[in-house]
Design an enzyme around this catalytic site. Structure first.
Site, PDB file in Angstrom:
ATOM      1  N   GLY A   1     -28.753  19.995 -71.309  1.00 16.19           N
ATOM      2  CA  GLY A   1     -27.970  18.776 -71.360  1.00 16.19           C
ATOM      3  C   GLY A   1     -28.339  17.909 -72.545  1.00 16.19           C
TER       4      GLY A   1
ATOM      5  CG  ASP B   1     -28.298  19.379 -67.386  1.00 16.17           C
ATOM      6  OD1 ASP B   1     -27.979  18.892 -66.287  1.00 16.17           O
ATOM      7  OD2 ASP B   1     -29.098  18.848 -68.169  1.00 16.17           O
TER       8      ASP B   1
ATOM      9  CB  CYS C   1     -34.244  12.951 -71.200  1.00 17.57           C
ATOM     10  SG  CYS C   1     -35.581  14.146 -71.354  1.00 17.57           S
ATOM     11  N   GLY C   2     -35.023  13.865 -68.077  1.00 19.03           N
ATOM     12  CA  GLY C   2     -36.009  13.892 -67.016  1.00 19.03           C
ATOM     13  C   GLY C   2     -37.441  13.744 -67.469  1.00 19.03           C
ATOM     14  CG  HIS C   3     -39.692  15.775 -69.163  1.00 21.64           C
ATOM     15  ND1 HIS C   3     -40.928  16.081 -68.646  1.00 21.64           N
ATOM     16  CD2 HIS C   3     -38.839  16.683 -68.646  1.00 21.64           C
ATOM     17  CE1 HIS C   3     -40.827  17.141 -67.864  1.00 21.64           C
ATOM     18  NE2 HIS C   3     -39.571  17.527 -67.852  1.00 21.64           N
TER      19      HIS C   3
ATOM     20  NE  ARG D   1     -33.674  16.954 -63.274  1.00 23.35           N
ATOM     21  CZ  ARG D   1     -33.483  16.778 -64.570  1.00 23.35           C
ATOM     22  NH1 ARG D   1     -33.047  17.783 -65.308  1.00 23.35           N
ATOM     23  NH2 ARG D   1     -33.703  15.602 -65.130  1.00 23.35           N
TER      24      ARG D   1
ATOM     25  CG  ASN E   1     -37.161  21.346 -67.454  1.00 24.78           C
ATOM     26  OD1 ASN E   1     -36.735  22.134 -68.285  1.00 24.78           O
ATOM     27  ND2 ASN E   1     -36.855  20.058 -67.476  1.00 24.78           N
TER      28      ASN E   1
END
Length: 313
Positions: free
Chosen positions: A44, A83, A120-122, A157, A211
């Site tokens: 994504g 994604d 963003c997941g981070h 997720r 991930n």
């Protein structure tokens, strides 16, 4: 429907983790396919950055993501995992989102429990919706899968670990609820170390995704043997092609700024060392010529006689 979901399920059932490099467009996907990976993952972040020029902060829309996924899946011969962000709305929006990804022919999607706009997941600042609402979205997605393509793989997720007051226990509880709601694979985003990964493997009752973001985020570098031992079935490297593209294009264009002719020679030489053939071969020109011979009038082939340019046959 295509059989990409069925093929992906076979790959996930193997005794070793399925490794998927991240790709952000049909070109990078074609390279991954040529290398020989069994499946690829549509990032994504990379899609947003390459398609609209914005970071992964909720700017890209569902049609843009699906358009990219469809074009990637058309270009490669292996299943694509895509994604699907947070489903682009509530549970009713998820119904259409999953229907559209199924029509795109991809093998799998993952849907997360972030609020809108997601990010963003981070990165810092993520938030998640209430667990009950998130479970409803996964139930909606699972119902569409069962109605439209039973082999389609649904990955659920949670980003709960990375919120301000997030805990690993909350994240584990959420993905177990998602599995109970019909998800095929669980995805805990953002575990911080090997101990957390081990706990996820022990406590989650279903197949697992890791991930692998490297230095981009909070998840650690871990060897594949350890992930296999801890029970992870799928390992995605989401920004592999995106970081590679930026790094290599920067290096080449930096050299180009100093001496364009020498830099172009270096780029040509580097491309020639790959096993993909010429650019025309790699892009599919020989297949176009075959279509012309099969379907166009015979006299249309006269255009090749005496013309200048690379031989694309």
């Amino acid at each position: 429907m295509t059989d990409t979901g069925a093929r992906l399920r076979e790959l996930l059932a193997r005794d070793e983790p399925l490794v998927c490099p991240g790709v952000h467009d049909p070109l990078t996907a074609a390279v991954a396919d040529a290398v020989g990976f069994d499946a690829v993952y549509m990032t994504g972040y990379g899609t947003s950055l390459s398609k609209i020029g914005y970071p992964d902060a909720g700017f890209i829309t569902m049609p843009e993501m699906i358009d990219n996924a469809a074009n990637i899946q058309e270009r490669v011969d292996v299943p694509l995992i895509a994604d699907a962000d947070n489903g682009y709305g509530n549970a009713t929006n998820v119904v259409r989102t999953v229907r559209e990804y199924v029509k795109a022919g991809v093998g799998a999607i993952h849907i997360e429990d972030q609020t809108f706009p997601k990010r963003c997941g981070h990165t810092k600042g993520r938030q998640v919706i209430p667990r009950e609402e998130a479970v409803g979205k996964i139930r909606a997605a699972a119902d569409v899968r069962d109605e439209r393509s039973e082999e389609f793989v649904l990955i659920a997720r949670t980003d709960a670990r990375g919120t301000g007051d997030g805990s690993l226990d909350e994240a584990i509880g959420r993905v177990n609820d998602f599995l109970d709601a019909g998800a095929d694979v669980a995805f805990v985003e953002g575990p911080t170390d090997g101990d957390e990964l081990r706990r996820i493997g022990e406590a989650v009752d279903g197949p697992l995704v890791y991930n692998f973001v490297g230095d981009l985020g909070s998840s650690p570098y871990v060897d594949l043997d350890s992930l296999d031992e801890w029970g992870f079935d799928l390992v995605i490297f989401p920004v592999a092609s995106t970081l590679s593209t930026i790094a290599n294009v920067y290096a080449d264009l930096d050299a180009f700024a100093e001496d364009p002719v020498a830099a172009m020679r270096g780029i040509d030489d580097a491309f020639g060392e790959t096993p993909v053939g010429s650019l025309h071969e790699f892009s599919g020109f020989p297949e176009v010529v075959e279509w012309e011979r099969e379907y166009l009038p015979e006299e249309d082939q006269d255009k090749y006689s005496g013309s200048l340019g690379d031989d694309v046959e």
